[in-house]
Design a protein around this motif. Structure first.
Motif, PDB file in Angstrom:
ATOM      1  N   LYS A  34       0.833  -1.207   0.000  1.00  0.00           N
ATOM      2  CA  LYS A  34       0.000   0.000   0.000  1.00  0.00           C
ATOM      3  C   LYS A  34       0.861   1.248   0.000  1.00  0.00           C
ATOM      4  O   LYS A  34       0.525   2.238  -0.651  1.00  0.00           O
ATOM      5  N   LYS A  35       1.961   1.199   0.758  1.00  0.00           N
ATOM      6  CA  LYS A  35       2.819   2.372   0.906  1.00  0.00           C
ATOM      7  C   LYS A  35       3.676   2.619  -0.315  1.00  0.00           C
ATOM      8  O   LYS A  35       4.215   3.708  -0.491  1.00  0.00           O
ATOM      9  N   GLN A  36       3.817   1.598  -1.174  1.00  0.00           N
ATOM     10  CA  GLN A  36       4.624   1.756  -2.382  1.00  0.00           C
ATOM     11  C   GLN A  36       3.879   2.625  -3.387  1.00  0.00           C
ATOM     12  O   GLN A  36       2.704   2.435  -3.625  1.00  0.00           O
ATOM     13  N   LYS A  37       4.580   3.579  -3.984  1.00  0.00           N
ATOM     14  CA  LYS A  37       3.982   4.423  -5.009  1.00  0.00           C
ATOM     15  C   LYS A  37       4.523   3.972  -6.352  1.00  0.00           C
ATOM     16  O   LYS A  37       5.716   4.016  -6.591  1.00  0.00           O
ATOM     17  N   THR A  38       3.633   3.497  -7.207  1.00  0.00           N
ATOM     18  CA  THR A  38       4.082   3.073  -8.528  1.00  0.00           C
ATOM     19  C   THR A  38       4.014   4.265  -9.475  1.00  0.00           C
ATOM     20  O   THR A  38       2.989   4.939  -9.553  1.00  0.00           O
ATOM     21  N   ILE A  39       5.117   4.508 -10.136  1.00  0.00           N
ATOM     22  CA  ILE A  39       5.169   5.610 -11.098  1.00  0.00           C
ATOM     23  C   ILE A  39       5.046   5.014 -12.481  1.00  0.00           C
ATOM     24  O   ILE A  39       5.816   4.148 -12.867  1.00  0.00           O
ATOM     25  N   THR A  40       4.040   5.489 -13.192  1.00  0.00           N
ATOM     26  CA  THR A  40       3.863   5.014 -14.552  1.00  0.00           C
ATOM     27  C   THR A  40       4.195   6.155 -15.505  1.00  0.00           C
ATOM     28  O   THR A  40       4.156   7.321 -15.124  1.00  0.00           O
ATOM     29  N   ILE A  41       4.504   5.791 -16.726  1.00  0.00           N
ATOM     30  CA  ILE A  41       4.795   6.800 -17.733  1.00  0.00           C
ATOM     31  C   ILE A  41       3.569   6.941 -18.623  1.00  0.00           C
ATOM     32  O   ILE A  41       3.133   5.984 -19.251  1.00  0.00           O
ATOM     33  N   LYS A  42       3.009   8.138 -18.631  1.00  0.00           N
ATOM     34  CA  LYS A  42       1.872   8.440 -19.499  1.00  0.00           C
ATOM     35  C   LYS A  42       2.434   9.120 -20.744  1.00  0.00           C
ATOM     36  O   LYS A  42       3.456   9.801 -20.681  1.00  0.00           O
ATOM     37  N   GLU A  43       1.738   8.938 -21.850  1.00  0.00           N
ATOM     38  CA  GLU A  43       2.250   9.512 -23.099  1.00  0.00           C
ATOM     39  C   GLU A  43       1.297  10.546 -23.670  1.00  0.00           C
ATOM     40  O   GLU A  43       0.082  10.368 -23.654  1.00  0.00           O
ATOM     41  N   VAL A  44       1.876  11.637 -24.158  1.00  0.00           N
ATOM     42  CA  VAL A  44       1.123  12.674 -24.855  1.00  0.00           C
ATOM     43  C   VAL A  44       1.733  12.760 -26.243  1.00  0.00           C
ATOM     44  O   VAL A  44       2.930  13.016 -26.386  1.00  0.00           O
ATOM     45  N   LYS A  45       0.911  12.508 -27.266  1.00  0.00           N
ATOM     46  CA  LYS A  45       1.417  12.521 -28.644  1.00  0.00           C
ATOM     47  C   LYS A  45       1.009  13.815 -29.348  1.00  0.00           C
ATOM     48  O   LYS A  45      -0.145  14.229 -29.276  1.00  0.00           O
ATOM     49  N   LEU A  46       1.977  14.414 -30.034  1.00  0.00           N
ATOM     50  CA  LEU A  46       1.752  15.658 -30.765  1.00  0.00           C
ATOM     51  C   LEU A  46       2.239  15.493 -32.197  1.00  0.00           C
ATOM     52  O   LEU A  46       3.003  14.588 -32.504  1.00  0.00           O
ATOM     53  N   ARG A  47       1.815  16.410 -33.045  1.00  0.00           N
ATOM     54  CA  ARG A  47       2.326  16.482 -34.422  1.00  0.00           C
ATOM     55  C   ARG A  47       3.059  17.813 -34.564  1.00  0.00           C
ATOM     56  O   ARG A  47       2.714  18.783 -33.888  1.00  0.00           O
ATOM     57  N   PRO A  48       4.026  17.915 -35.461  1.00  0.00           N
ATOM     58  CA  PRO A  48       4.814  19.144 -35.568  1.00  0.00           C
ATOM     59  C   PRO A  48       3.984  20.382 -35.942  1.00  0.00           C
ATOM     60  O   PRO A  48       4.301  21.489 -35.544  1.00  0.00           O
ATOM     61  N   ASN A  49       2.903  20.195 -36.703  1.00  0.00           N
ATOM     62  CA  ASN A  49       2.096  21.343 -37.123  1.00  0.00           C
ATOM     63  C   ASN A  49       0.756  21.380 -36.370  1.00  0.00           C
ATOM     64  O   ASN A  49      -0.290  21.595 -36.965  1.00  0.00           O
ATOM     65  N   ILE A  50       0.815  21.201 -35.048  1.00  0.00           N
ATOM     66  CA  ILE A  50      -0.394  21.137 -34.225  1.00  0.00           C
ATOM     67  C   ILE A  50      -0.997  22.537 -34.044  1.00  0.00           C
ATOM     68  O   ILE A  50      -0.268  23.533 -33.958  1.00  0.00           O
ATOM     69  N   GLU A  51      -2.311  22.602 -34.005  1.00  0.00           N
ATOM     70  CA  GLU A  51      -3.004  23.876 -33.784  1.00  0.00           C
ATOM     71  C   GLU A  51      -2.910  24.258 -32.305  1.00  0.00           C
ATOM     72  O   GLU A  51      -2.732  23.398 -31.446  1.00  0.00           O
TER      73      GLU A  51
END
Length: 176
Positions: free
Chosen positions: A74-91
């Motif tokens: 319970k005391k352990q904190k699991t760190i996960t990697i979330k991903e955010v994907k972008l494109r070079p010409n994003i609005e």
């Protein structure tokens, strides 16, 4: 852990349920002693010469151990990697939405992998992706530490951000 009849050694050092030394005795005598107390003989130190056994309630011991493991988990904190994907010409609006998602992920204590996906000829202008990743990092500079600088991997450019650790009390100088 070996219990009762699983203990095949001729002589063992025995401790009582209260933890007091009962001395070295034949395994069958130790088993009889444990049986008289309606408890189990449990081998706690098999490598010792002679092996150390304790007279205890094995079921209760196992239950307590599982309870301790559950508490530790319970005391352990699991760190996960979330991903955010972008494109070079994003609005701009799409960029703001992605930035808001990244802020939410970081708020939950997760790391964020920001990926710029290049297609076709966009790959001939990697500086556009690098500028976009620098923009993300500068917009989040108060909340993040850049764990991995922008790097081109195949058709993607990746940067990893980690949430800044807030120090309790004292000064708030983050040294990176």
């Amino acid at each position: 852990m070996r219990v009762n009849d699983e203990i095949r050694i001729r002589e063992v050092r025995v401790t009582s349920a209260a933890g007091e030394q009962l001395g070295i005795m034949a395994t069958r005598d130790a088993l009889r002693l444990a049986e008289e107390q309606h408890l189990d003989l449990v081998e706690v130190a098999p490598k010792a010469k002679p092996p150390v056994c304790r007279i205890m309630d094995f079921g209760k011991y196992r239950y307590e151990q599982q309870k301790r493991e559950k508490e530790a988990k319970k005391k352990q904190k699991t760190i996960t990697i979330k991903e955010v994907k972008l494109r070079p010409n994003i609005e701009q609006h799409d960029f703001d939405v992605k930035l808001k998602n990244a802020i939410r992920f970081l708020g939950e204590g997760n790391k964020v992998k920001v990926t710029i996906m290049f297609r076709g000829r966009e790959l001939s202008h990697p500086e556009l992706g690098r500028d976009l990743l620098q923009r993300v990092a500068s917009d989040l500079k108060d909340q993040v530490v850049v764990e991995r600088e922008p790097k081109l991997e195949g058709k993607n450019m990746i940067m990893i951000l980690a949430p800044k650790v807030q120090k309790q009390g004292g000064n708030n100088n983050a040294k990176d």
